[in-house]
Design a protein around this motif. Sequence first.
Motif, short mmCIF file in Angstrom:
data_model
loop_
_atom_site.label_atom_id
_atom_site.label_comp_id
_atom_site.label_asym_id
_atom_site.label_seq_id
_atom_site.Cartn_x
_atom_site.Cartn_y
_atom_site.Cartn_z
N ASP A 499 4.52 10.01 -10.64
CA ASP A 499 3.97 10.48 -11.92
C ASP A 499 3.72 9.37 -12.92
N GLU A 500 4.10 8.12 -12.62
CA GLU A 500 3.86 7.02 -13.53
C GLU A 500 2.58 6.29 -13.12
N PRO A 501 1.53 6.28 -13.96
CA PRO A 501 0.25 5.67 -13.57
C PRO A 501 0.36 4.21 -13.16
N LEU A 502 1.15 3.39 -13.91
CA LEU A 502 1.26 1.98 -13.57
C LEU A 502 1.96 1.78 -12.24
N VAL A 503 2.96 2.62 -11.96
CA VAL A 503 3.63 2.52 -10.66
C VAL A 503 2.69 2.94 -9.54
N VAL A 504 1.86 3.97 -9.80
CA VAL A 504 0.86 4.39 -8.81
C VAL A 504 -0.08 3.23 -8.50
N LEU A 505 -0.51 2.54 -9.54
CA LEU A 505 -1.41 1.40 -9.37
C LEU A 505 -0.75 0.33 -8.52
N ASP A 506 0.51 0.02 -8.80
CA ASP A 506 1.23 -1.02 -8.06
C ASP A 506 1.43 -0.61 -6.60
N LEU A 507 1.84 0.66 -6.38
CA LEU A 507 2.05 1.14 -5.00
C LEU A 507 0.74 1.10 -4.22
N THR A 508 -0.34 1.56 -4.85
CA THR A 508 -1.63 1.57 -4.17
C THR A 508 -2.04 0.15 -3.78
N HIS A 509 -1.85 -0.80 -4.68
CA HIS A 509 -2.19 -2.19 -4.40
C HIS A 509 -1.39 -2.71 -3.21
N GLU A 510 -0.08 -2.44 -3.18
CA GLU A 510 0.77 -2.94 -2.09
C GLU A 510 0.38 -2.30 -0.76
N VAL A 511 0.12 -0.98 -0.78
CA VAL A 511 -0.24 -0.28 0.46
C VAL A 511 -1.56 -0.82 1.02
N GLU A 512 -2.53 -1.00 0.14
CA GLU A 512 -3.84 -1.47 0.62
C GLU A 512 -3.78 -2.92 1.06
N GLU A 513 -2.93 -3.75 0.41
CA GLU A 513 -2.80 -5.13 0.87
C GLU A 513 -2.15 -5.20 2.24
N ALA A 514 -1.33 -4.18 2.57
CA ALA A 514 -0.70 -4.14 3.90
C ALA A 514 -1.65 -3.59 4.95
N GLY A 515 -2.87 -3.19 4.56
CA GLY A 515 -3.85 -2.75 5.53
C GLY A 515 -4.00 -1.25 5.64
N ALA A 516 -3.17 -0.46 4.94
CA ALA A 516 -3.26 0.99 5.01
C ALA A 516 -4.20 1.51 3.92
#
Length: 611
Positions: A499-516
Amino acid sequence: MPDKAIRFLIVDDMVENLMALEALLRRDGLEVHQAQSAAEALELLHVNDYALVLLDVHMPETDGYELAELMRGAERTRLVPIIFVTAVEKDETRRFRGYEAGAVDFIFKPIDPVILKSKAEVFFRIGQQARDLAKQRDEMRAIAQHRDQAMARLRAHTDNSPLGFVELDGGLVIRGWSQGAERIFSRPARHMLGQALKASGWLPDEATETLKGWVDEHSDSDRSLRHSLEVVARTADGREVTCEVYGSVLIEADGQHRSLSLQVLDISPRRQAEEVRSLLIGELNHRIKNTLANVQAIARQTLRQSADLAEFDRSFSGRLQALARAHSILSDATWSSAPLDDLIEDHIRAGTLAADRLRRTGPRVEISPENMLRMALTLHELTTNAQKYGALSVPGGEVHLDWKLEGEGLVLRWQEKGGPPVTAPARTGFGLTLIASSAGGEEGTVAAEWSREGVVWTIRLLRGVSPLKGVPAAPKPSSVLAVAPGEELAGLHVLVVEDEPLVVLDLTHEVEEAGAEVVAVARTLSEALDAANGDGIDLAILDGNLRGEKVDAVAELLARRDIPFCFVSGYGPEHLPSAFRSVPVIQKPFSSAGLRAVLRRLAKPRQAQVA
């Protein structure tokens, strides 16, 4: 009962006389019984209540006089009125004997119906009055019983209630003092009853004047008016008790006499709780600002010392993770002193300090929150330096960590062995500055020996250290497992529930950098349930709490659909869904390496299915 008949008993050995008398007496509400002998009459008298007995004087075996004497000798029948029926009108001797035996009157044969009915009417009415009085007696007895029960319940309520009940008369003299009042104020009723309120020392004078005003200003039209007052009362030993007093003025039927009923609630615990809450909020505000100031300082200093963005990210994230884990340890200890061993074990679980290359000795001690936060950063910097330049940078190198109590403080020694030759650094970087401030920045508390065999740090904590007593707690299992490098997340689809937009942004960045690929983001419970029901999800990252709502239902849905997931939360495992204690937990703030390690672990079964 209202419909209970009045009973007369006729005793005569002649059936014809019995029938004649019954016919003359018959009326509504009257029940006439017959007996042909004294024995039969006595049997009926011991079973029934009679308003009148009409008794024939002349009977065989036991005559009327003897039967009357027997009736007067028994408790049950001695007050039953008797009218003798006789043919001997002028035998004064027999009449005297009859009155002596207990008769109230005589009726002479031949019987005059008017006289019989007139005399019977008197006893019929007396019987009715006796019946009505008995009914009223029973009703009053029932009312008194109900009253006693109600008073007993009220007394039990007042005595067991957390309230104190106090009754005052119009002159403010104490007339009632409940057991609740005794418990609150440690003043027994025997010492309080009959005392004038002002002289009792229980309430301050201004409160007494206020209560007097309640009574004096009360009018007949104010019967429903309630009064309240907050006051500081005193116990028998002088201790102050903060109370809320609720008062009702009672007016007697004459409109003149008044009394005051008080209900007193001890709110001292509530006031203390409010003070503690205010103190805690202030302390929390202070600690949050201090923490943010520390994070700000760490960020700025790390940025100044970093050669590039990658180095800044690595250094800053590591220091932030060390600080966050120390906060978790202190939170478990409710921000009181925590064991030093817990801090060392935390570094081992996090993978920053290898257990097989650490040799530690020292007593079991606990250190204050301030020392814990500084030591967390210090151990992180010592370990990081050892991994870059010291004993942990080469195979076979070891770190010897020992400590001992010294007065109210602690002497901690970090010695590296088996590493490459070391020399004192040409300049003091931020890491060395953090280590130097580990004892609060006090002069002479931190010393470094840059010997060629390995650096030796000696750190003195001057205060905030005490021996730890009791059985050591079992080490907490790590929720982040090491994985072999090189595993990819390419091709996997991930659901992010946060529910935290900044945390969503950070998680999305990490997931996509890992190739998912992040295929859905849910910020509320309803959105999360809808998304978890969707197709094409291989993994899920689940926040431990969505705007105050628990995520148990989402976790259960993912488990039923056999979708691997992990929790990302600022809460510890004990505050997450209890049915999923085996699910990995990534603590906020998270590190990139820790997040990717968990996602790779979860991805293995999915990748095996695809293969």
